[in-house]
Every structure is written in structure tokens, then in C-alpha cells.
Design a protein around this motif. Sequence first.
Motif, mmCIF file in Angstrom:
data_model
loop_
_atom_site.group_PDB
_atom_site.id
_atom_site.type_symbol
_atom_site.label_atom_id
_atom_site.label_comp_id
_atom_site.label_asym_id
_atom_site.label_seq_id
_atom_site.Cartn_x
_atom_site.Cartn_y
_atom_site.Cartn_z
ATOM 1 N N PHE A 1 6.921 -2.650 -17.238
ATOM 2 C CA PHE A 1 6.033 -2.058 -16.240
ATOM 3 C C PHE A 1 4.951 -3.057 -15.886
ATOM 4 C CE2 PHE A 1 2.455 1.002 -15.196
ATOM 5 C CZ PHE A 1 2.881 1.182 -13.894
ATOM 6 N N ASP A 2 4.891 -3.431 -14.616
ATOM 7 C CA ASP A 2 3.844 -4.319 -14.120
ATOM 8 C C ASP A 2 2.666 -3.432 -13.717
ATOM 9 O OD1 ASP A 2 2.170 -5.923 -12.481
ATOM 10 O OD2 ASP A 2 3.851 -7.252 -12.011
ATOM 11 N N HIS A 3 1.649 -3.383 -14.570
ATOM 12 C CA HIS A 3 0.518 -2.489 -14.332
ATOM 13 C C HIS A 3 -0.253 -2.885 -13.073
ATOM 14 C CE1 HIS A 3 0.650 -0.372 -18.293
ATOM 15 N NE2 HIS A 3 1.310 -1.473 -18.627
ATOM 16 N N ARG A 4 -0.322 -4.159 -12.792
ATOM 17 C CA ARG A 4 -1.092 -4.618 -11.622
ATOM 18 C C ARG A 4 -0.353 -4.298 -10.323
ATOM 19 N NH1 ARG A 4 -0.902 -8.969 -8.476
ATOM 20 N NH2 ARG A 4 0.681 -9.952 -9.788
ATOM 21 N N ARG A 5 0.936 -4.587 -10.280
ATOM 22 C CA ARG A 5 1.720 -4.361 -9.059
ATOM 23 C C ARG A 5 2.271 -2.944 -8.976
ATOM 24 N NH1 ARG A 5 6.449 -7.545 -9.376
ATOM 25 N NH2 ARG A 5 6.835 -7.044 -7.178
ATOM 26 N N GLN A 6 2.149 -2.169 -10.064
ATOM 27 C CA GLN A 6 2.698 -0.816 -10.101
ATOM 28 C C GLN A 6 4.199 -0.841 -9.787
ATOM 29 O OE1 GLN A 6 0.466 2.475 -10.543
ATOM 30 N NE2 GLN A 6 0.082 0.717 -11.844
ATOM 31 N N TRP A 7 4.898 -1.622 -10.591
ATOM 32 C CA TRP A 7 6.335 -1.850 -10.424
ATOM 33 C C TRP A 7 7.008 -1.569 -11.760
ATOM 34 C CZ3 TRP A 7 9.416 -3.343 -6.268
ATOM 35 C CH2 TRP A 7 10.722 -3.736 -6.573
ATOM 36 N N LEU B 1 19.247 -0.789 -14.511
ATOM 37 C CA LEU B 1 19.482 0.575 -14.055
ATOM 38 C C LEU B 1 18.709 0.855 -12.769
ATOM 39 C CD1 LEU B 1 19.372 2.679 -17.361
ATOM 40 C CD2 LEU B 1 21.353 1.686 -16.212
ATOM 41 N N ALA B 2 17.464 0.414 -12.718
ATOM 42 C CA ALA B 2 16.648 0.616 -11.522
ATOM 43 C C ALA B 2 15.391 -0.226 -11.633
ATOM 44 C CB ALA B 2 16.285 2.083 -11.346
ATOM 45 N N ALA B 3 14.873 -0.629 -10.473
ATOM 46 C CA ALA B 3 13.594 -1.330 -10.404
ATOM 47 C C ALA B 3 12.968 -0.983 -9.069
ATOM 48 C CB ALA B 3 13.779 -2.839 -10.533
ATOM 49 N N ALA B 4 11.711 -0.550 -9.098
ATOM 50 C CA ALA B 4 11.090 -0.120 -7.853
ATOM 51 C C ALA B 4 9.587 0.007 -8.036
ATOM 52 C CB ALA B 4 11.667 1.230 -7.395
ATOM 53 N N ALA B 5 8.888 -0.023 -6.916
ATOM 54 C CA ALA B 5 7.460 0.263 -6.890
ATOM 55 C C ALA B 5 7.253 1.773 -6.984
ATOM 56 C CB ALA B 5 6.842 -0.273 -5.602
ATOM 57 N N ARG C 1 9.933 6.077 -6.563
ATOM 58 C CA ARG C 1 9.933 7.108 -7.601
ATOM 59 C C ARG C 1 11.244 7.894 -7.593
ATOM 60 N NH1 ARG C 1 4.882 8.831 -9.782
ATOM 61 N NH2 ARG C 1 3.201 7.471 -9.122
ATOM 62 N N LYS C 2 11.736 8.204 -6.402
ATOM 63 C CA LYS C 2 12.992 8.945 -6.311
ATOM 64 C C LYS C 2 14.146 8.127 -6.869
ATOM 65 C CE LYS C 2 11.756 11.880 -2.374
ATOM 66 N NZ LYS C 2 12.025 12.194 -0.940
ATOM 67 N N ARG C 3 14.165 6.822 -6.555
ATOM 68 C CA ARG C 3 15.257 5.979 -7.047
ATOM 69 C C ARG C 3 15.196 5.814 -8.562
ATOM 70 N NH1 ARG C 3 15.036 0.789 -5.298
ATOM 71 N NH2 ARG C 3 13.095 0.915 -4.097
#
Length: 264
Positions: A73-79, A89-93, A99-101
Amino acid sequence: MPTVVALFRYPVKGLSREACNTLTVLSEGRIAGDRVLGFRFANSAAADASWSRKHEFVALVNTPALARLDLQFDHRRQWLRIGLDGTLLAAAALDEDGRKRLAAAIQSHVLELAENPLSGHPERLPLRLVGDGIAPRYQDNEGGQATLHSRETLAAVAAAFGEPGLDETRFRSNIVIEGVGAWAENGWLGRKVRIGRVAFDVVKQKTRCLATHANPKTGERDLPVMKLLMSRFSQDDPTFAVGMVTSGPGGEIRVGDPVAVIGG
């Protein structure tokens, strides 16, 4: 003097840890960046920004194989990135689409597991990724507590269980110390503990749940920790580690900080 030897936070409730050299302690003992997200059942009555019981989330208590997931979890980029054995499995902002993905990927993975809380419970679908990624909200206690155990207590438990390689992350504490007697922290109830410049009140012994039965590496329930704690240590309830709240403004604690017990 006892010292801090390890610090952890858990950005997503029930998923893997982040080992840290420094933690920022906020009001009430909450740890910045700790339990700031969670995959919650659709039929939870709580609002997305509200605390709720662990049994309303996909978590280790009901899905032990979550321990195998790799989380970044990138706390600064919220990723948020979630993988398994090197496979993404998944990577997203943390926007609405992301959030849905992320929730869909976790839901699909969990439904394939032999032990999961979703099969046969359509009312729990779809999962929702809740939390703003900043505020620590989803600790086991609504008020929030930092948790602490000693390596000496861990060693005593490991010896009693006949498990010399017992992994301390099975217990998901925030703060790990060395330099005290086994179970010394249990004697600190009602006392103050100063770690570095941050003062805490020790308010409870932590009663353990089925999450501790999950091996942090294999994701299998391989050790009846609750039963063993009660039988090997004559406990009425299975306890390990203590919960603490801040006594003062909070601040930063670091690996290597001294730990002082104040008051009798």
C-alpha cells in the motif's frame, strides 16, 4: 532497559503486515496507517467510515488463506497492490473504479477458497473496500488501541506449544519489545508505559481469536492457539499481548526506543 525491537502496521484489516522502523501514534493509541482499509460485507449495517466488528469483514478470523496474500500500500499515492505467489491479483488507486476492481478481485479469490465466509451467503456480496486510506478505523476495538508483546513471552509460548519457530506476526501486534521477563507485560495493567517520548496507559490483555490459528506463511489453520494458551498457561480466556491507549499527545516511536514502566 527493555527496548523496541520491531514495529508493524496492517493497512488493510486482515491482510499482510508492513514492518516499519518508525510508527506515528495518534490519539487513543491508534497507529497512523494501521487498519485504514477493509473488505466489508455488503450487508453490514455500518457506514463505510464507521467501525464495525471483525466478523463483518473478510479477515483472517474467517478466511485464513488471506495470510498468503502479498499486500503493498502506497500511503502517499493511495495505491493498493495485492498479489499471490508472484501473480498480480489487482492494483489500483482508491478512487471509485479502483475500489470496485480491488474488491472484485478479492471477492473472486475468496470464493475459490475452501474456507471462506462468502459461499452460501449471497447477502454478503458484493464486497466493498471501505476506509479512506488515511484514518485508522478498523481495529478490533472501536476506540482503537496499540498492541504490544515481548519476545520473551513469545519464546515462552513457543516452548509450551513445542513450536520453536512460532511466528510472532501470527498475533499481529504493533509493538514488539525485548528485555523483560516472560509475561511481564500482563503485569502492566493499570500502569503507564513510556516508549521513547510517547506515554501509554496499559488497559487490557488481548483476548485472541481464530485469526491466530492461521499460519502467516501458509494460510492454513495449523495450530489451535486459543486452546493451547488456555491449557498450557491455565488461562480462563486465551490472551497474548496487551492493548494500550495514549496518555498524552502521542508522537513517533522507533525501533531501538527504550521502554519504561511507570507507576505501581
